[in-house]
Design a protein around this motif. Structure first.
Motif: not given
Length: 133
Positions: A20-26, A78-82
């Motif tokens: 998750f740290q590598k992904r862009k959070a809202s 996170f997009r794709g996890w919502r």
């Protein structure tokens, strides 16, 4: 801003957080490895043992959520996890996922020496294992 309290000495936990740290959070997220930096818990009201037992997330109002509710908050950023976060909130899935996570977390907690040591130092082993994160 969310604040995530996680066990960085747990291989599974550390891999998930790194993902998750590598992904862009809202929204911005503060990541606190409570196994290596227990001082990050100072304003949380949590002991290190409590934070090691279940992943915790403080929301933007400072309210702390544990277990499946913590994952719901995190994944919702996170997009794709919502969608998964929304599914876990369903009346039948939430209690089932909560029970399964509690079982997994307690087994994991007992397996890691650093978790047991934190609980023993706080004198809260029985209390921590009885907790319903």
């Amino acid at each position: 801003m969310l604040t995530v309290y996680y066990d960085g000495k747990c291989g599974l936990c550390a891999r998930e957080i790194a993902f998750f740290q590598k992904r862009k959070a809202s929204n911005p997220i503060r990541w606190n490895d409570v196994a290596r930096a227990p001082e990050t818990l100072a304003d949380s009201g949590l002991s290190q043992a409590e934070a090691l037992m279940f992943m915790r997330v403080a929301d933007n109002k400072g309210q702390i959520h544990g277990g499946v509710d913590a994952f719901i908050l995190l994944w919702g950023q996170f997009r794709g996890w919502r969608l998964l976060a929304r599914l876990l909130q369903l009346p039948l899935l939430h209690p089932l996922a909560s029970r399964l996570y509690r079982l997994f977390a307690k087994l994991r907690f007992r397996a890691y020496p650093h978790c047991r040591l934190a609980a023993e130092q706080a004198g809260t082993t029985a209390q921590i294992l009885a907790e319903k994160g």
